[in-house]
Design a protein around this motif. Sequence first.
Motif, PDB file in Angstrom:
ATOM      1  N   VAL A 256       0.671  -0.939  -0.015  1.00  0.00           N
ATOM      2  CA  VAL A 256       0.151  -0.252   0.310  1.00  0.00           C
ATOM      3  C   VAL A 256       1.460   1.575  -0.173  1.00  0.00           C
ATOM      4  O   VAL A 256       0.560   2.397  -0.552  1.00  0.00           O
ATOM      5  CB  VAL A 256      -0.618  -0.271   1.319  1.00  0.00           C
ATOM      6  N   CYS A 260       1.182   4.156  -3.062  1.00  0.00           N
ATOM      7  CA  CYS A 260       0.953   5.772  -2.396  1.00  0.00           C
ATOM      8  C   CYS A 260       2.823   6.158  -2.656  1.00  0.00           C
ATOM      9  O   CYS A 260       2.440   7.450  -3.182  1.00  0.00           O
ATOM     10  CB  CYS A 260       0.814   5.900  -1.138  1.00  0.00           C
ATOM     11  N   GLN A 366      -8.428   2.002   5.530  1.00  0.00           N
ATOM     12  CA  GLN A 366      -6.876   1.514   4.127  1.00  0.00           C
ATOM     13  C   GLN A 366      -6.170   1.550   5.330  1.00  0.00           C
ATOM     14  O   GLN A 366      -5.573   2.701   5.860  1.00  0.00           O
ATOM     15  CB  GLN A 366      -7.498   3.350   3.804  1.00  0.00           C
TER      16      GLN A 366
END
Lengths: 462, 451
Positions: A256, A260, A366
């Motif tokens: 993740v 990003c 998230q």
Amino acid sequence: MIEASFIQSLKEILDPERVLTSAEDIVPYSFDGTAALKQRPGAVVFPLTAEEVADCVKLARRCSIPVVTRGSGTGLSGGSVPLDGCLVICLVKMDKLIEVDEKNLTLRAQSGVITKEIDDAAAKVGLFYPPDPGSMKISTIGGNVAENSGGLRGLKYGVTRDYVMGIEVVLPDGTLTFLGNKCVKDVAGYSMKDLFIGSEGTLGIITEVILKVLPRPKARKTMLALYDSMDAAAKTISAIIAAKIIPCTLEFLDRVTVQCVEDYAKIGLPTDVEALVLMETDGHPVVVEEEAAQMMALARANGARDVRAAADEAEGAKLAAARRNAFSALARVRPTTILEDVTVPRSELATMVAFIDSVAKKHSLQIGTFGHLGDGNLHPTFLTNERDHEEMHRVEVALAEIVEETIRLGGTVTGEHGVGLAKKAFLKRQLGEGSYELMRSIKQALDPQGLLNPGKIFDLRN
Amino acid sequence: MPQANLLKSLDYSVLQQCMHCGMCLPTCPTYVETKMEKNSPRGRIALLRAVADGDLEVSRALSDEMYYCLGCLACQTACPAGVNYAELFETARAEVEQAEVNDGMQRGFWRWLTLNVIFMRPWLLRLIGRVLRVYQSAGLDNLMRKLRFFGLMPRSLAKLEPQTPQISEHFSDDLIWPEESPKGRQEYRVGLLTGCIQDLAFSNINRDTADVLLANGCEVITPRSQSCCGSLHAHNGELELARELARRQIDSFDLDSLDAIITNAGGCGSHLKTYGHLLHDDPFYAAKAKVWDATVKDIHEWLVQIGFRKPTAGAGVSEVTYHESCHLCHGQKVVSQPRQVLASIPGLVFKELPESNWCCGSAGIYNITQPEQSQKLLDRKVANLKLTKAPVVATSNPGCHLQLANGLRSCGDHPCQEVTQPVTLLARAYRAEQGVGASGPHKPGSETPAP
Ligand SMILES: Cc1cc2nc3c(=O)[nH]c(=O)nc-3n(C[C@H](O)[C@H](O)[C@H](O)COP(=O)(O)OP(=O)(O)OC[C@H]3O[C@@H](n4cnc5c(N)ncnc54)[C@H](O)[C@@H]3O)c2cc1C
Ligand code: SF4
Ligand code: SF4
């Protein structure tokens, strides 16, 4: 609540310009770096000397006004968030670097000096102050000592505690005292200074520090390894340690976070990796070369998809940017970013990362995870919105589950940010009754009135 | 009469984006000066959020704080969370203006005269420019100074009088044809923004910009008598006037026929690229403004984008350093391109300026409104320039250009003797290829027939 006479007395102790009470002046002191914690103080003062600090404490004690000490307010556990109507003693103007002692390899500074300025001053004479929290350009050295901050170099060089040789403190009764000295060996009585390191402003106000500094390492090499599984990354770390290499940095980003970072910084990272590991070794040039080669070989042998080494310092900085941008990149995704710092024994890292992943899925949240792979310190980072109460509730539940698992694995609820307000609820579970009560009795003995930062870490009375 | 709370009507997520981590603190010139949170980006955002939440009144103190902020946007570069400080800043200044918390008669008059009257009328601004020019060239300014005429003006303005820019002999319209075609193959068609201050004080730089564009295969379209871009208005809380000027600006160009619209002033450029947001509620202009934003390019940005031609001759300068205009580097994130332009010039050694992106204190009209803090920043800049020992400093915004020139003028033994701009040096180098005007100061319009 603060009364006019109290303010008046403050203005007699300090230059009135350094006593803030108007709403516009004090609203910006309602918080620290912790998300979603806010409380307006009654007044904020800026002492310039330890004596002024002591005088403020004595006055507050006479008037029974709680005192919250503040450095730069970058804390991430709510340690310097004020209490309603309290007095905030802000130390940023106590920013004198008193001495760099090359003969004894020590450095003496007022506690409001910015961490990076400490290292810069050391660097000027070829010395080195290793603790480098991500906030080092902003945080104060006093704040670092009060939180026992760690940094990216923690694996090899340890944390703030390992560098504090002496401190000057103002005790809750206003006594000004010095604990420790410049001696490398010192066994005279209890190690009193250690009690104040990591005490989060609850036992005393640190006004000056003597720090140990080291010769600056001559060379450094930075490498980046990419993995298709977290397990392989964790195995590499174990293999490196088993090979008797202590790198100065072993940092990782999960899938993740890599995504990003790539979205935001466009460094050219593949976004389908499960883990990215940043490795760094420093020291004598010959040793650095040898260790770097060994680490890269170990990474490949343990299943790294790709290993890159930086040709020079500049390229090293570029590779390290992936790790340094992690927090920034995550912070941009949603309005509220909650950065945690659970820590597990190194052997449990892969398990913990997988667990965090499953919690995120279970609660449809998230969570990006990155952190200090070398010392087991993880930063699961919740990307959320504090105004979405339903989601915030899920965040709380998820966080509790993560903490539970951390403790089960023999870890700690905070590896570097401290307990403050944010981790209070979990502390007893981790410490157990005996150790928790011991801590309370120490607080009781030093600060029976509950004057300094009351309600932080734990409550005095149940 | 108090109207709607502008900060409340702002998309709340802009305020909420700040996680008060403090990463912006060491980059903020006002915080570094005072070490007080209210003078920091994080503190200001907290104050604005308190207003939006209804926990704080819009007061004189709040207004003072927002005018103490330079609007330099260094915080925006430093912020990991991507807080849009520029928008907060403009909204907050509009909020305090609307609340009329600091309306002294005199302040009101001067604001009205400059923002509502002079800078809304390009012809008037130029007329004043002409008058000023006559006055300066006839030496009347010295006479008036002796007669203490300026004792009649507000103190801050009187102090500023010696800093009034030297008005150019010719304005851009005299130096640049409405349409100019490159000598060689034409590859692009671009619009050129001439600005207002740039036009009055530095029309030669507009000419240099046109020359550089022509030398790189661009046909240059320069509409006559353009208006002010409105950045001055937006940064001083007059958002309605800023919108009006934005509409006019968009109407001066035939957007569809242009590959780019070129701006060479950092401050204007940074504002020009946000028309989309400024006009997002405008039924007629919203879509056009979006296209506009994408078309506007800073000159350095454009040059690097099209792979500009390296000159083969030098610019008659041996060493140069570069001061970054806040709104070019922090606002537009154009950082490496001006350096690339400078580095492309043969025989020119580029020297980095310490703290090159630290505000010089010009900041719009900050040197008028906050002379003290402005001077501190200027002193810091001048000291850093001294460290480089470079004889020439380049920058890319008229405000910074004037500020640096003023700072260096009052510092006689300073090694840095000339303030210029990267495009000017590049234009000089291109001209030198043809054997004209390689050295010495470039006279405006000397190589180009005036239209
Ligand atoms: C972007 C970012 C990155 C970070 N990275 C790291 C990291 O890598 N490692 C890490 O450990 N932390 C990190 N932190 C957390 C934080 O920076 C540290 O805890 C730091 O030490 C706080 O310093 P400060 O001066 O801001 O203290 P504050 O936040 O003002 O105060 C922290 C606590 O210390 C007390 N205190 C402050 N000064 C004194 C004093 N002189 N005497 C007694 N008590 C005092 C306060 O009461 C409070 O409880 C990070 C924070 C941010 C925002
Ligand atoms: S850096 Fe950004 S998020 Fe952090 S305090 Fe400053 S404005 Fe807020
Ligand atoms: S714009 Fe400049 S002066 Fe204003 S808060 Fe940001 S960094 Fe500070």
